[in-house]
Design a protein around this motif. Sequence first.
Motif, PDB file in Angstrom:
ATOM      1  N   LEU A  64       0.860  -1.175   0.000  1.00 49.12           N
ATOM      2  CA  LEU A  64       0.000   0.000   0.000  1.00 49.12           C
ATOM      3  C   LEU A  64       0.898   1.227   0.000  1.00 49.12           C
ATOM      4  CD1 LEU A  64      -3.013   0.852   0.157  1.00 49.12           C
ATOM      5  CD2 LEU A  64      -2.681   1.111   2.629  1.00 49.12           C
ATOM      6  N   VAL A  65       0.679   2.125  -0.951  1.00 49.31           N
ATOM      7  CA  VAL A  65       1.518   3.315  -1.070  1.00 49.31           C
ATOM      8  C   VAL A  65       0.648   4.558  -1.152  1.00 49.31           C
ATOM      9  CG1 VAL A  65       3.396   2.076  -2.222  1.00 49.31           C
ATOM     10  CG2 VAL A  65       1.603   3.158  -3.599  1.00 49.31           C
ATOM     11  N   THR A  66       1.192   5.660  -0.681  1.00 51.27           N
ATOM     12  CA  THR A  66       0.582   6.966  -0.922  1.00 51.27           C
ATOM     13  C   THR A  66       1.243   7.552  -2.153  1.00 51.27           C
ATOM     14  OG1 THR A  66       2.179   8.055   0.556  1.00 51.27           O
ATOM     15  CG2 THR A  66       0.074   7.340   1.502  1.00 51.27           C
ATOM     16  N   THR A  67       0.454   8.098  -3.052  1.00 51.85           N
ATOM     17  CA  THR A  67       0.956   8.542  -4.354  1.00 51.85           C
ATOM     18  C   THR A  67       0.510   9.969  -4.639  1.00 51.85           C
ATOM     19  OG1 THR A  67       0.871   6.279  -5.217  1.00 51.85           O
ATOM     20  CG2 THR A  67       1.022   8.057  -6.825  1.00 51.85           C
ATOM     21  N   TYR A  68       1.474  10.745  -5.137  1.00 55.03           N
ATOM     22  CA  TYR A  68       1.190  12.091  -5.640  1.00 55.03           C
ATOM     23  C   TYR A  68       1.567  12.103  -7.112  1.00 55.03           C
ATOM     24  CZ  TYR A  68       1.362  17.161  -6.304  1.00 55.03           C
ATOM     25  OH  TYR A  68       1.152  18.436  -6.757  1.00 55.03           O
ATOM     26  N   ARG A  69       0.637  12.475  -7.983  1.00 52.05           N
ATOM     27  CA  ARG A  69       0.910  12.410  -9.406  1.00 52.05           C
ATOM     28  C   ARG A  69       0.054  13.407 -10.173  1.00 52.05           C
ATOM     29  NH1 ARG A  69      -1.470   6.908  -9.058  1.00 52.05           N
ATOM     30  NH2 ARG A  69      -3.725   7.096  -9.254  1.00 52.05           N
ATOM     31  N   GLU A  84      -3.124  10.256  -2.787  1.00 51.62           N
ATOM     32  CA  GLU A  84      -4.113   9.192  -2.655  1.00 51.62           C
ATOM     33  C   GLU A  84      -3.432   7.890  -2.282  1.00 51.62           C
ATOM     34  OE1 GLU A  84      -5.612   7.734  -6.600  1.00 51.62           O
ATOM     35  OE2 GLU A  84      -4.612   9.559  -7.281  1.00 51.62           O
ATOM     36  N   LEU A  85      -4.212   6.947  -1.779  1.00 55.00           N
ATOM     37  CA  LEU A  85      -3.714   5.623  -1.422  1.00 55.00           C
ATOM     38  C   LEU A  85      -3.896   4.682  -2.598  1.00 55.00           C
ATOM     39  CD1 LEU A  85      -5.005   5.128   2.242  1.00 55.00           C
ATOM     40  CD2 LEU A  85      -2.629   5.418   1.506  1.00 55.00           C
ATOM     41  N   ASP A  86      -2.837   3.941  -2.937  1.00 55.77           N
ATOM     42  CA  ASP A  86      -2.895   2.986  -4.042  1.00 55.77           C
ATOM     43  C   ASP A  86      -2.463   1.605  -3.552  1.00 55.77           C
ATOM     44  OD1 ASP A  86      -3.691   4.817  -5.984  1.00 55.77           O
ATOM     45  OD2 ASP A  86      -1.627   5.397  -6.418  1.00 55.77           O
ATOM     46  N   PRO A  87      -3.232   0.565  -3.852  1.00 55.77           N
ATOM     47  CA  PRO A  87      -2.766  -0.791  -3.559  1.00 55.77           C
ATOM     48  C   PRO A  87      -1.712  -1.212  -4.581  1.00 55.77           C
ATOM     49  CG  PRO A  87      -4.871  -0.881  -4.671  1.00 55.77           C
ATOM     50  CD  PRO A  87      -4.579   0.578  -4.439  1.00 55.77           C
ATOM     51  N   VAL A  88      -0.824  -2.100  -4.182  1.00 54.22           N
ATOM     52  CA  VAL A  88       0.232  -2.591  -5.063  1.00 54.22           C
ATOM     53  C   VAL A  88       0.207  -4.114  -5.057  1.00 54.22           C
ATOM     54  CG1 VAL A  88       2.714  -2.723  -5.487  1.00 54.22           C
ATOM     55  CG2 VAL A  88       1.707  -0.584  -4.689  1.00 54.22           C
ATOM     56  N   ILE A  89       0.131  -4.708  -6.221  1.00 53.11           N
ATOM     57  CA  ILE A  89       0.274  -6.150  -6.387  1.00 53.11           C
ATOM     58  C   ILE A  89       1.447  -6.376  -7.332  1.00 53.11           C
ATOM     59  CG2 ILE A  89      -0.783  -8.288  -7.194  1.00 53.11           C
ATOM     60  CD1 ILE A  89      -3.492  -7.102  -6.594  1.00 53.11           C
ATOM     61  N   SER A 286       5.009  10.942 -11.081  1.00 54.56           N
ATOM     62  CA  SER A 286       4.385  10.362  -9.898  1.00 54.56           C
ATOM     63  C   SER A 286       5.434  10.128  -8.825  1.00 54.56           C
ATOM     64  CB  SER A 286       3.676   9.045 -10.235  1.00 54.56           C
ATOM     65  OG  SER A 286       4.612   8.038 -10.550  1.00 54.56           O
ATOM     66  N   LEU A 287       5.027  10.251  -7.570  1.00 49.11           N
ATOM     67  CA  LEU A 287       5.879   9.984  -6.409  1.00 49.11           C
ATOM     68  C   LEU A 287       5.095   9.096  -5.458  1.00 49.11           C
ATOM     69  CD1 LEU A 287       7.112  13.639  -5.747  1.00 49.11           C
ATOM     70  CD2 LEU A 287       8.420  11.834  -6.873  1.00 49.11           C
ATOM     71  N   SER A 288       5.696   7.992  -4.993  1.00 51.09           N
ATOM     72  CA  SER A 288       5.001   7.045  -4.130  1.00 51.09           C
ATOM     73  C   SER A 288       5.902   6.615  -2.994  1.00 51.09           C
ATOM     74  CB  SER A 288       4.569   5.804  -4.913  1.00 51.09           C
ATOM     75  OG  SER A 288       3.725   6.121  -5.988  1.00 51.09           O
ATOM     76  N   VAL A 289       5.301   6.358  -1.840  1.00 49.73           N
ATOM     77  CA  VAL A 289       6.029   5.795  -0.693  1.00 49.73           C
ATOM     78  C   VAL A 289       5.051   4.944   0.094  1.00 49.73           C
ATOM     79  CG1 VAL A 289       5.570   7.802   0.772  1.00 49.73           C
ATOM     80  CG2 VAL A 289       7.517   6.306   1.277  1.00 49.73           C
ATOM     81  N   GLY A 290       5.521   3.802   0.606  1.00 48.62           N
ATOM     82  CA  GLY A 290       4.623   2.933   1.344  1.00 48.62           C
ATOM     83  C   GLY A 290       5.320   1.696   1.871  1.00 48.62           C
ATOM     84  N   MET A 291       4.518   0.662   2.130  1.00 50.52           N
ATOM     85  CA  MET A 291       5.011  -0.599   2.682  1.00 50.52           C
ATOM     86  C   MET A 291       4.700  -1.747   1.738  1.00 50.52           C
ATOM     87  SD  MET A 291       6.394   0.139   5.631  1.00 50.52           S
ATOM     88  CE  MET A 291       6.494  -1.507   6.391  1.00 50.52           C
ATOM     89  N   LEU A 292       5.572  -2.773   1.775  1.00 58.14           N
ATOM     90  CA  LEU A 292       5.400  -3.958   0.939  1.00 58.14           C
ATOM     91  C   LEU A 292       5.522  -5.199   1.804  1.00 58.14           C
ATOM     92  CD1 LEU A 292       5.100  -4.559  -2.185  1.00 58.14           C
ATOM     93  CD2 LEU A 292       7.540  -5.099  -2.136  1.00 58.14           C
ATOM     94  N   TRP A 293       4.593  -6.124   1.619  1.00 56.68           N
ATOM     95  CA  TRP A 293       4.605  -7.387   2.351  1.00 56.68           C
ATOM     96  C   TRP A 293       4.902  -8.514   1.378  1.00 56.68           C
ATOM     97  CZ3 TRP A 293      -0.080 -10.850   3.343  1.00 56.68           C
ATOM     98  CH2 TRP A 293       0.264 -11.927   4.147  1.00 56.68           C
ATOM     99  N   THR A 294       5.938  -9.277   1.659  1.00 49.02           N
ATOM    100  CA  THR A 294       6.358 -10.391   0.803  1.00 49.02           C
ATOM    101  C   THR A 294       5.998 -11.703   1.484  1.00 49.02           C
ATOM    102  OG1 THR A 294       8.210  -9.117  -0.041  1.00 49.02           O
ATOM    103  CG2 THR A 294       8.307 -11.493  -0.352  1.00 49.02           C
ATOM    104  N   PHE A 295       5.367 -12.602   0.721  1.00 51.85           N
ATOM    105  CA  PHE A 295       5.031 -13.911   1.288  1.00 51.85           C
ATOM    106  C   PHE A 295       5.114 -14.993   0.237  1.00 51.85           C
ATOM    107  CE2 PHE A 295       1.111 -12.075  -0.260  1.00 51.85           C
ATOM    108  CZ  PHE A 295       0.410 -13.131  -0.780  1.00 51.85           C
TER     109      PHE A 295
END
Length: 295
Positions: A64-69, A84-89, A286-295
């Motif tokens: 999940l990242v916050t994005t400015y674009r 805005e909040l963007d999901p990442v897959i 675009s600029l994004s920052v957030g967290m990533l979960w690896t499984f």
Amino acid sequence: MKKNLYNLVLVWLAFVACYPHLVTAQTNQAFAAEQQTVQISTVNDTSVQEGSSSESHWELDLGLVTTYRNTLIDSIDEFHNTIELDPVISGGYYKDNFFAEVAPLSGRPFTIGHILYQSETRQVSVIAESLFFELSEDDQERGNLLDGIETRKASTEVGFEYFGIFRKFDVRMAVVHDALSRHHGTVASLDVSRPYFTRHAMFLPGISVAVYDDNATDYYYGVSAEEATSFRPEYRPGAAWVGRARLYVERPMDDDWSIIAAASVSLFSDNISDSPLVSGRDTVYSLSVGMLWTF
């Protein structure tokens, strides 16, 4: 315009040939080995798969990242120039020579492919991916810029992709063509990236250029006589190009979680920026920052 496009392609080919000699960096091999499993789908998604395996496997990251674009067609995005909040897959599925993968933050759209040839540092595949989004007057959030236009339908582009590793640089070239007879166009692209590792983080800068032929550009950015109005004149752009620079950063916190950031800027040729649908905009970022979960 076509002469300029040919010159641009020649410049990029020359760049690929000399770029490995222009840039040097120290790679922390211990960190790279430790993080290989975590990073393979988000960092080096185009890496040559190590041999063909009869066992299928997944590599999947969620984030999940916050994005400015900003956007190329600002009337279709109500979140233009807002955060805005963007999901990442990100990741993929692999079985034998088949793969299906995506890594949006590092520049890879959802791609389905079959490997035709493979060595330790080279790979040739037949691929299918979607490079354009559907556009219609119903998509606009404000204004009347798109009122009365015919729907530009998304398609699936199919073609060939070459991937090679040259002195730690990843080079990908692809030529794909509209497989659904939507725009009847062809797109050629070149992408160069290089991961850099420190003790605690990984940096992945990349640059790319894509060239659209007349059919693809006219379909998505042109204005037909039937669509022309007093504020939207008829327009036939012809062939065009899009250049892009990006940076992806990943900082692992533990075996499962990482802090990620990404930045990109895309430059569009005059044939696209002059379109009445685009309203003169030639740069998207675009600029994004957030967290990533690896499984």
